[in-house]
Design an enzyme around this catalytic site. Structure first.
Site, PDB file in Angstrom:
ATOM      1  N   ASP A 161      44.784  41.387  36.241  1.00  0.00           N
ATOM      2  CA  ASP A 161      44.612  40.420  37.322  1.00  0.00           C
ATOM      3  C   ASP A 161      44.550  41.145  38.664  1.00  0.00           C
ATOM      4  O   ASP A 161      44.608  42.374  38.714  1.00  0.00           O
ATOM      5  CB  ASP A 161      45.703  39.336  37.275  1.00  0.00           C
ATOM      6  N   ALA A 162      44.419  40.367  39.740  1.00  0.00           N
ATOM      7  CA  ALA A 162      44.193  40.954  41.062  1.00  0.00           C
ATOM      8  C   ALA A 162      45.391  41.762  41.554  1.00  0.00           C
ATOM      9  O   ALA A 162      45.298  42.459  42.567  1.00  0.00           O
ATOM     10  CB  ALA A 162      43.838  39.858  42.066  1.00  0.00           C
TER      11      ALA A 162
END
Lengths: 140, 140, 140, 140
Positions: A22-23
């Site tokens: 994820d980010a």
């Protein structure tokens, strides 16, 4: 090492891809739960059980009842992990697993997972098929 | 109902799509964890916190430390669920949430989730930004 | 604006959560395809079709045949997007959609999606149920 | 078979797990795109490129520009698939791949995928690092 030992300490390799991250730059938390299920599925396959067949021929499947997960350290893109899977409890209609996701430096995520055997249509608890029980070794 | 009350009992609607389901005909177990995180993100937004800004401007983000989830009943395609989110503990560098995923007939999945505030680069524990603390109301 | 117009230019809002992002800091590419399917599902719901019912009562479902996607610009955490969905072709057993994912600054991702109506058991092509056809307006 | 041949016809095995399926009983459509990316990532690893290193040391990464996918036949739980990956075009700042997802009976899903090399911060097109180009063999 006997067959029984293999099944007591089943381990499955998992590579981290973009889809798992994820980010934050690390594996998104549900990734570890998916990795744990892959290891349980491969453990079932190793003891001779195909889940698709189990469902079609015996009308049962395993579903999650409870998960207790500790996230200690995060995995990153390209990491090669190993996921282990040990049965700690075997009841009439449920199993309990202790699982770990590790890299070379140690444990990243650990969990206790309880799955129930249910009727594939009604989702009502169902006894684990008799033929399957002897295949499942319990670890002390 | 005051603002404080709203934040004590935050609820977010979630619709079940094909992407959330699995071949068992129900929501795949990690779906409920994603739904719970959507509710926590929307609760943060409701109290005035943008997580992307939090990361860029203050260099911190929240990550999962621990999750304890009970799966009682499964959701299905097209179901409209509500996910609630209550802060039960507020420490210097972590928060604890009690969360539920419900449909009209009651609770499907419940969980206790602990998140830590960490440095976005090093992942080391970091105090929750001072400006954020007064926005977080604890439910008894 | 008439009902027909609404269905010609159906738009659905989507918020970007952590689950949608990857370590590149943006939405992982399959996220846009999931968002497009949410818009198609909500468009079906808006014209009065519940897919779960369609499957149980008529034994059919829609599956993807082909997707042609252009990724122009990436969405990020917390972004609020809108996904639009226009039927451009209506055949006996398939539909073609033009779809876009947009933010305030314009189009991020555009796609042409073909779905087929199939028997839910055999996956063989099936005529779109007669009752559904009049609900589907074609955009020139 | 020379090294060059290996890279021209790269193939990667993928097992279908519960996480990949949907309530239709088959692999959810985005699963095939994730499988294709795993094969591209493993192809890069096979030619000696670690994407995490590429990003940290050279500041570039590959992102999807366009995907054209044909879904012919669906995979199911427990299926063992192979995903192949062939470079059909190599430009200054982009690559084009032809990819297939197959089982023993033939092709399930085929695709043409274009990826661009971009600056990892600005997402602006960037020349593919000079050291990487000779590693990439084009298939006629």
């Amino acid at each position: 090492m006997t067959d029984a030992d293999i099944y007591r300490q089943f381990t499955w390799p998992v590579r981290v891809y973009w889809e798992d991250t994820d980010a934050g730059g690390v594996v998104y938390h549900t990734g570890y739960l998916r990795f744990m299920e892959r290891a349980r599925s491969e453990w079932l396959r190793a003891v001779g059980v195909q889940q698709a067949e189990l469902r079609e021929q015996q009308g049962v499947m395993f579903v999650l009842c409870a998960a207790q997960i500790d996230f200690r350290r995060a995995a990153r893109l390209d990491d090669l992990l190993e996921v282990c899977c040990t049965v700690t409890e075997r009841k009439r209609a449920s199993l309990c697993f202790r699982q770990e996701v590790r890299d070379a430096a140690g444990v990243l995520v650990s969990g206790v997972i309880r799955v129930a055997c249910v009727d594939a249509r009604t989702f009502r608890p169902q006894a684990i098929p008799a033929g399957l029980l002897p295949l499942i070794c319990i670890s002390e």
